[in-house]
Design a protein around this motif. Structure first.
Motif, short mmCIF file in Angstrom:
data_model
loop_
_atom_site.label_atom_id
_atom_site.label_comp_id
_atom_site.label_asym_id
_atom_site.label_seq_id
_atom_site.Cartn_x
_atom_site.Cartn_y
_atom_site.Cartn_z
N TYR A 97 0.78 -1.06 0.08
CA TYR A 97 -0.03 -0.07 -0.11
C TYR A 97 0.82 1.26 0.06
CZ TYR A 97 0.83 -0.86 5.07
OH TYR A 97 1.19 -1.08 6.30
N LEU A 98 2.21 1.09 -0.19
CA LEU A 98 3.12 2.28 -0.19
C LEU A 98 3.60 2.43 -1.69
CD1 LEU A 98 4.98 2.01 3.20
CD2 LEU A 98 3.01 3.22 2.78
N ARG A 132 2.59 2.14 -6.97
CA ARG A 132 2.75 1.29 -5.79
C ARG A 132 3.29 0.00 -6.63
NH1 ARG A 132 -2.58 2.30 -2.64
NH2 ARG A 132 -1.78 4.54 -1.85
N ARG B 5 0.55 7.28 9.61
CA ARG B 5 0.33 7.32 8.32
C ARG B 5 0.10 5.94 7.65
NH1 ARG B 5 4.57 9.58 3.75
NH2 ARG B 5 3.25 9.52 2.16
N LEU B 6 1.01 5.18 8.29
CA LEU B 6 1.09 3.59 7.79
C LEU B 6 -0.40 2.91 7.88
CD1 LEU B 6 4.21 2.12 9.27
CD2 LEU B 6 3.54 2.31 6.51
N GLN B 9 -2.51 4.46 5.50
CA GLN B 9 -2.43 3.97 3.91
C GLN B 9 -2.92 2.44 3.86
OE1 GLN B 9 -0.73 5.79 1.28
NE2 GLN B 9 0.81 6.57 2.12
N GLU B 10 -2.54 1.65 4.99
CA GLU B 10 -3.05 0.51 5.04
C GLU B 10 -4.81 0.35 4.75
OE1 GLU B 10 -4.09 -3.52 5.73
OE2 GLU B 10 -4.63 -1.87 7.10
N THR B 12 -6.58 2.44 3.46
CA THR B 12 -7.18 2.75 2.30
C THR B 12 -7.02 1.46 1.15
OG1 THR B 12 -5.59 3.78 1.85
CG2 THR B 12 -7.11 5.19 2.43
N HIS B 13 -5.87 0.88 1.61
CA HIS B 13 -5.14 -0.22 0.58
C HIS B 13 -6.32 -1.36 0.92
CE1 HIS B 13 -2.98 -2.97 -1.62
NE2 HIS B 13 -2.99 -3.82 -0.65
N ARG B 281 -0.84 -9.98 6.00
CA ARG B 281 0.30 -8.80 6.10
C ARG B 281 1.35 -9.69 6.53
NH1 ARG B 281 -2.47 -3.91 9.04
NH2 ARG B 281 -0.36 -2.88 8.39
#
Lengths: 217, 381
Positions: A97-98, A132, B5-6, B9-10, B12-13, B281
């Motif tokens: 996701y980064l 990505r 922030r991580l 981001q995760e 939204t992923h 993950r």
């Protein structure tokens, strides 16, 4: 610089136990490019993980740059990994996701964004920095992973089958990047079962069934 | 890179996992908010319905012959009016809505009626409630339907009771009970007309006991009364009291059963989704550990996500639960529809408890993530 003495690693217990490494002693001098090869399941990756402070051996000790890796606390070992080791994996293991740049920054722990961006550019991904991992080819992903491994300027890179998922063209590109790091004085321990990396290395260590079979310059 | 922030981001992923997790937490919050809001209304509704059923406690002079009282409808003995004040001054008794009455059979122009003088309602300290019975003004009477029919009296007529004229303030509608034969006056008027100044022959009340089926309310009430007013005895109109207690118990049991079931199901749902997230993950966790991040960071990533989901679920769930209660509540609780209203304190409570709930539900997966062997994750991927 990297020194493993009498390292053994057993997975499982009782009759199901597997001896992945048996009394292995291995060292890599500063600035050396060592290739560790051998058949699948011979213990190459286990040795690499043990060298990087990721897998506590059943017996033996590992010292990197004067640090007794498994004599340290978990926090100290984590700090050691962050500063002294750069990892590169066969499956890249980029955080999905980064973006490319953020993946590199993830490892940087405070390094300048500019330096990370320069590294991304140096591995040929300047126009891919905002992409990505899923939007990259396998070769691009591995180059991004190498940039991530280099961002903290670690003295040692441990690479586990970094070209195992790549076509010959990308294989060469990735090995060139590692050779470039080695050329600048870095130590590389590269695990592979292929032959392409042999032309870049200073030493070739062969492991079979958890034991070092040969160590050639 | 900062942990928040991580997490962002995760989230939204892994949208689907996040949405499903938030949905579970949201459902738990919404159900709780809905139940709390409607339970409050249900309790009020029960109280109102029970109140409408009438008084269920009869306090009469101790020497009363119960058999005669049941036959006549009232005690032939009297006790001082002061007893009702004594009872009302107690803050530990289990009665409320105390009304003193003085009843006696009288003859009004050849029609036999029950003259009933009623006092205003009294309440123990700090337990004042809206009155259950309508007061009768001095000099006026409320005439029961049958008496009014037989005497041919209407509202605003004058009715002479034992030689004293009263204005008819109301003719009560037909009830099909002894009430149709009553002539209600104020207690003072009845005492004067009957020549029993300062006397009453019954105190009516509602018991406030919330007992389990194996407890004996009459024994408890008698013990209380013995302490405060030994000259009186208490009779419980048991069918009414039991109905009241049963209704209250069933309402509370309903919530007690439903809330844990919903919470357990939603917690299990959250736990499974969180475990799937940890599993998906594994590689990322291995890399984080390889890059030198400790288990604290891993815990922060998952706990932060769980807490954030809890916060969002609290806000959305509160809104959904409130909306559901506002829409469905008035249809279910017709008598106390207006009592179903948004409760700001519930929002605060939701914002506090929902993150705690999601954290507890995700606890095992978080521990799994923190204790995961990074080498196994990286080599095994």
């Amino acid at each position: 610089m990297v020194d493993a003495v009498g390292v053994s690693k057993r997975y499982g217990r009782g009759t199901n136990a597997i001896e992945a490494l048996v009394d292995v002693s291995f060292s890599a001098r500063p600035g050396e490019f060592v290739v560790v090869n051998g058949p699948s399941g011979c213990g190459k990756s286990t040795l690499l993980m043990a060298l990087g402070g990721m897998l506590r051996p059943t017996r033996g000790s590992v010292t990197v740059d004067g640090t007794d890796v498994y004599g340290a606390t978990n926090a100290e070992r984590a700090a050691f990994r962050a500063s002294a080791i750069g990892f590169v994996f066969q499956m890249f293991h980029l955080v999905p996701y980064l973006s490319v740049l953020d993946n590199v920054l993830l490892a940087s722990r405070g390094a300048e964004r500019g330096r990370a961006a320069a590294l991304v550019e140096s591995v040929g991904l300047a126009d891919r920095r905002a992409h990505r991992p899923a939007q990259l080819s396998a070769g691009e992903r591995q180059r991004a992973a190498i940039a991530r491994a280099l961002v903290n300027q670690p003295p040692v890179i441990l690479a586990d089958e970094p070209t195992g998922s790549l076509d010959p063209e990308n294989e060469t590109a990735v090995l060139d990047l590692l050779a470039s790091y080695h050329g600048a004085g870095g130590t590389v321990v590269l695990v592979t079962h292929g032959a392409a990396a042999l032309r870049y290395c200073d030493r070739n260590v062969r492991i079979v069934a958890g034991r070092i079979e040969s160590d050639e310059i | 890179m900062h942990t928040p922030r991580l997490i962002g981001q995760e989230i939204t992923h892994a949208r689907l996992n996040t949405i499903l997790s938030a949905l579970a937490a949201c459902l738990a919050v919404a159900m709780c908010v809905f139940l709390v809001m409607t339970q409050a209304a249900a309790r009020r509704e029960t109280r109102r319905v029970m109140r409408d059923m009438g008084f269920n406690v009869r306090i009469v002079p101790r020497e009363t012959d119960a058999a005669r009282m049941y036959l006549e409808g009232y005690s032939e003995h009297t006790m001082p009016f002061e007893v009702v004040h004594r009872l009302a001054e107690q803050d530990t008794i289990a009665y409320n809505h105390l009304v003193a009455t003085l009843q006696q059979r009288v003859d009004i122009d050849g029609v036999s009626a029950v003259l009933t003088g009623v006092s205003g309602e009294l309440f123990p300290p700090g337990r004042k409630k809206p009155p259950m019975s309508s007061a009768v003004e001095l000099g006026t009477v409320h005439v029961g339907y049958e008496v009014a029919q037989r005497l041919g009296v209407r509202r605003r007529d004058t009715l002479t009771v034992m030689g004293e004229p009263f204005r008819v303030a109301r003719v009560t509608p037909q009830s099909g009970s002894i009430d149709d034969m009553r002539v209600l006056t104020s207690l003072e008027d009845a005492q004067r007309v009957l020549g029993l100044i300062g006397q009453v022959n019954e105190i009516k009340a509602i018991d406030c006991l919330c007992l389990t089926p194996d407890e004996d309310p009459q024994a408890i009430l008698r013990a209380e009364l013995q302490r405060v007013a030994p000259e009186a005895n208490v009779y419980l109109v048991s069918d009414m009291a039991e109905a009241r207690a049963r209704q209250r118990r069933s309402t509370e049991t309903y919530a007690r059963v439903l809330v844990p079931v919903v919470l357990v199901v939603c917690a299990a749902w959250l736990c499974v989704l969180s475990a799937l997230n940890v599993r998906a993950r594994r590689g990322e966790l291995g890399v984080l550990r390889a890059l030198g991040y400790g288990s604290g960071t891993v815990v922060a990533l998952f706990a932060g996500k769980a807490a954030l989901i809890g916060l969002v679920a609290a806000a959305v769930g509160y809104g959904a639960g409130t909306a559901a209660a506002l829409v469905a509540g008035p249809a279910v609780f017709e008598v106390t529809a207006k009592a179903v209203r948004p409760d700001g304190a519930l929002l605060g409570l939701s914002l506090l408890l929902a993150p705690a709930f999601t954290l507890v539900a995700s606890f095992v997966p978080i521990v799994m993530a923190a204790s995961q062997d990074p080498a196994v994750a990286l080599v095994g991927e």
